[in-house]
Design a protein around this motif. Sequence first.
Motif, PDB file in Angstrom:
ATOM      1  N   UNK A 194       0.856  -1.189   0.000  1.00  0.00           N
ATOM      2  CA  UNK A 194       0.000   0.000   0.000  1.00  0.00           C
ATOM      3  C   UNK A 194       0.891   1.237   0.000  1.00  0.00           C
ATOM      4  N   UNK A 195       0.279   2.405  -0.118  1.00  0.00           N
ATOM      5  CA  UNK A 195       1.047   3.654  -0.077  1.00  0.00           C
ATOM      6  C   UNK A 195       1.808   3.757   1.240  1.00  0.00           C
ATOM      7  N   UNK A 196       1.146   3.431   2.343  1.00  0.00           N
ATOM      8  CA  UNK A 196       1.822   3.462   3.648  1.00  0.00           C
ATOM      9  C   UNK A 196       2.943   2.430   3.659  1.00  0.00           C
ATOM     10  N   UNK A 197       2.680   1.243   3.143  1.00  0.00           N
ATOM     11  CA  UNK A 197       3.672   0.175   3.136  1.00  0.00           C
ATOM     12  C   UNK A 197       4.932   0.548   2.390  1.00  0.00           C
ATOM     13  N   UNK A 198       4.770   1.148   1.244  1.00  0.00           N
ATOM     14  CA  UNK A 198       5.954   1.561   0.467  1.00  0.00           C
ATOM     15  C   UNK A 198       6.719   2.652   1.204  1.00  0.00           C
ATOM     16  N   UNK A 199       5.985   3.508   1.891  1.00  0.00           N
ATOM     17  CA  UNK A 199       6.608   4.618   2.606  1.00  0.00           C
ATOM     18  C   UNK A 199       7.442   4.130   3.799  1.00  0.00           C
ATOM     19  N   UNK A 200       6.966   3.097   4.499  1.00  0.00           N
ATOM     20  CA  UNK A 200       7.621   2.695   5.735  1.00  0.00           C
ATOM     21  C   UNK A 200       8.609   1.538   5.579  1.00  0.00           C
ATOM     22  N   UNK A 201       8.622   0.878   4.452  1.00  0.00           N
ATOM     23  CA  UNK A 201       9.468  -0.316   4.267  1.00  0.00           C
ATOM     24  C   UNK A 201      10.929  -0.036   4.596  1.00  0.00           C
ATOM     25  N   UNK A 202      11.452   1.092   4.158  1.00  0.00           N
ATOM     26  CA  UNK A 202      12.873   1.368   4.404  1.00  0.00           C
ATOM     27  C   UNK A 202      13.169   1.574   5.884  1.00  0.00           C
ATOM     28  N   UNK A 203      12.231   2.176   6.636  1.00  0.00           N
ATOM     29  CA  UNK A 203      12.430   2.338   8.089  1.00  0.00           C
ATOM     30  C   UNK A 203      12.493   0.978   8.760  1.00  0.00           C
ATOM     31  N   UNK A 204      11.562   0.110   8.404  1.00  0.00           N
ATOM     32  CA  UNK A 204      11.481  -1.226   8.994  1.00  0.00           C
ATOM     33  C   UNK A 204      12.739  -2.023   8.664  1.00  0.00           C
ATOM     34  N   UNK A 205      13.196  -1.955   7.417  1.00  0.00           N
ATOM     35  CA  UNK A 205      14.389  -2.698   7.001  1.00  0.00           C
ATOM     36  C   UNK A 205      15.619  -2.310   7.823  1.00  0.00           C
ATOM     37  N   UNK A 206      15.696  -1.042   8.217  1.00  0.00           N
ATOM     38  CA  UNK A 206      16.845  -0.565   9.003  1.00  0.00           C
ATOM     39  C   UNK A 206      16.661  -0.822  10.495  1.00  0.00           C
ATOM     40  N   UNK A 207      15.422  -1.150  10.915  1.00  0.00           N
ATOM     41  CA  UNK A 207      15.147  -1.309  12.339  1.00  0.00           C
ATOM     42  C   UNK A 207      14.858   0.016  13.015  1.00  0.00           C
ATOM     43  N   UNK A 208      14.615   1.066  12.230  1.00  0.00           N
ATOM     44  CA  UNK A 208      14.314   2.392  12.777  1.00  0.00           C
ATOM     45  C   UNK A 208      12.821   2.551  13.026  1.00  0.00           C
ATOM     46  N   UNK A 209      12.490   3.570  13.818  1.00  0.00           N
ATOM     47  CA  UNK A 209      11.089   3.863  14.097  1.00  0.00           C
ATOM     48  C   UNK A 209      10.441   4.549  12.902  1.00  0.00           C
ATOM     49  N   UNK A 210       9.207   4.191  12.638  1.00  0.00           N
ATOM     50  CA  UNK A 210       8.427   4.818  11.562  1.00  0.00           C
ATOM     51  C   UNK A 210       7.954   6.174  12.080  1.00  0.00           C
ATOM     52  N   UNK A 211       7.941   7.215  11.244  1.00  0.00           N
ATOM     53  CA  UNK A 211       7.529   8.552  11.698  1.00  0.00           C
ATOM     54  C   UNK A 211       6.141   8.561  12.363  1.00  0.00           C
ATOM     55  N   UNK A 212       6.025   9.407  13.383  1.00  0.00           N
ATOM     56  CA  UNK A 212       4.814   9.494  14.196  1.00  0.00           C
ATOM     57  C   UNK A 212       3.543   9.709  13.389  1.00  0.00           C
ATOM     58  N   UNK A 213       3.581  10.642  12.461  1.00  0.00           N
ATOM     59  CA  UNK A 213       2.369  10.996  11.717  1.00  0.00           C
ATOM     60  C   UNK A 213       1.802   9.784  10.972  1.00  0.00           C
ATOM     61  N   UNK A 214       2.666   8.968  10.420  1.00  0.00           N
ATOM     62  CA  UNK A 214       2.210   7.781   9.683  1.00  0.00           C
ATOM     63  C   UNK A 214       1.536   6.797  10.634  1.00  0.00           C
ATOM     64  N   UNK A 215       2.159   6.555  11.766  1.00  0.00           N
ATOM     65  CA  UNK A 215       1.602   5.614  12.735  1.00  0.00           C
ATOM     66  C   UNK A 215       0.271   6.126  13.280  1.00  0.00           C
ATOM     67  N   UNK A 236      16.357  -9.856  10.473  1.00  0.00           N
ATOM     68  CA  UNK A 236      16.689 -10.246  11.828  1.00  0.00           C
ATOM     69  C   UNK A 236      18.160 -10.633  11.956  1.00  0.00           C
ATOM     70  N   UNK A 237      19.033  -9.992  11.174  1.00  0.00           N
ATOM     71  CA  UNK A 237      20.470 -10.240  11.307  1.00  0.00           C
ATOM     72  C   UNK A 237      20.942  -9.705  12.652  1.00  0.00           C
ATOM     73  N   UNK A 238      22.083 -10.175  13.103  1.00  0.00           N
ATOM     74  CA  UNK A 238      22.610  -9.788  14.407  1.00  0.00           C
ATOM     75  C   UNK A 238      22.723  -8.274  14.543  1.00  0.00           C
ATOM     76  N   UNK A 239      23.227  -7.603  13.512  1.00  0.00           N
ATOM     77  CA  UNK A 239      23.402  -6.149  13.617  1.00  0.00           C
ATOM     78  C   UNK A 239      22.055  -5.429  13.679  1.00  0.00           C
ATOM     79  N   UNK A 240      21.054  -5.913  12.939  1.00  0.00           N
ATOM     80  CA  UNK A 240      19.722  -5.287  12.994  1.00  0.00           C
ATOM     81  C   UNK A 240      19.079  -5.534  14.354  1.00  0.00           C
ATOM     82  N   UNK A 241      19.230  -6.739  14.895  1.00  0.00           N
ATOM     83  CA  UNK A 241      18.681  -7.045  16.218  1.00  0.00           C
ATOM     84  C   UNK A 241      19.292  -6.122  17.268  1.00  0.00           C
ATOM     85  N   UNK A 242      20.615  -6.004  17.244  1.00  0.00           N
ATOM     86  CA  UNK A 242      21.276  -5.131  18.229  1.00  0.00           C
ATOM     87  C   UNK A 242      20.850  -3.668  18.042  1.00  0.00           C
ATOM     88  N   UNK A 243      20.681  -3.258  16.787  1.00  0.00           N
ATOM     89  CA  UNK A 243      20.224  -1.886  16.524  1.00  0.00           C
ATOM     90  C   UNK A 243      18.814  -1.678  17.072  1.00  0.00           C
TER      91      UNK A 243
END
Length: 192
Positions: A43-64, A133-140
């Motif tokens: 979805x539009x939201x899905x495409x927008x947030x995929x890169x945040x999730x891949x890095x293990x970062x938080x998705x921006x507040x407004x989207x959530x 779920x690689x070790x570095x992403x888990x630790x991040x």
Amino acid sequence: MRVLLIGAPGAGKGTQAARIARHFGLTHISSGDLLRRHVKEETAIGRQVAEYIDRGDLVPDAIIMDMLYKPVMAASASGGYILDGFPRTVEQAEAAYAVAGELGVQVQLTVHIEVSPEELLRRLKARGRGEDDSDSVIRHRLKVYEEKTMPLIAYYAEREKLVTVNGGRPVDEVTWSIVVQLQRARRKHLVD
């Protein structure tokens, strides 16, 4: 009853939220599940947030907040909710409190599922599902939780709406502990 679960990745929030929702007849709302569904369905939201999730970062507040508005309103109208995965920062909690307060759907009680860092790491490695779920992403992810989400515990404790349970115990014991805390809160009229 409107309940928020806080816990690090791997603490068992999703498992406990589903069990508590069944026990009390609440709607389980998982921001993580909603995000993953949007990503999977591209979805539009899905495409927008995929890169945040891949890095293990938080998705921006407004989207959530936009994504959670309808589910929270519907759940509140039908008896209550148990929310896991949001808010993840004090800033998100303050923004959510302001909006939810105006709408009469704010969290009534927060349950913190506390698990040792060593146990979290063990659990996350054991349930690893691939590259995300690689070790570095888990630790991040654990570092982001410590820096961004741990301050929520003090935030909710100041509001006298926080209980902490030992999430390092067997699943059934953790569920029992949360049920007891919620029943106690009901008796004290902290939740309805």
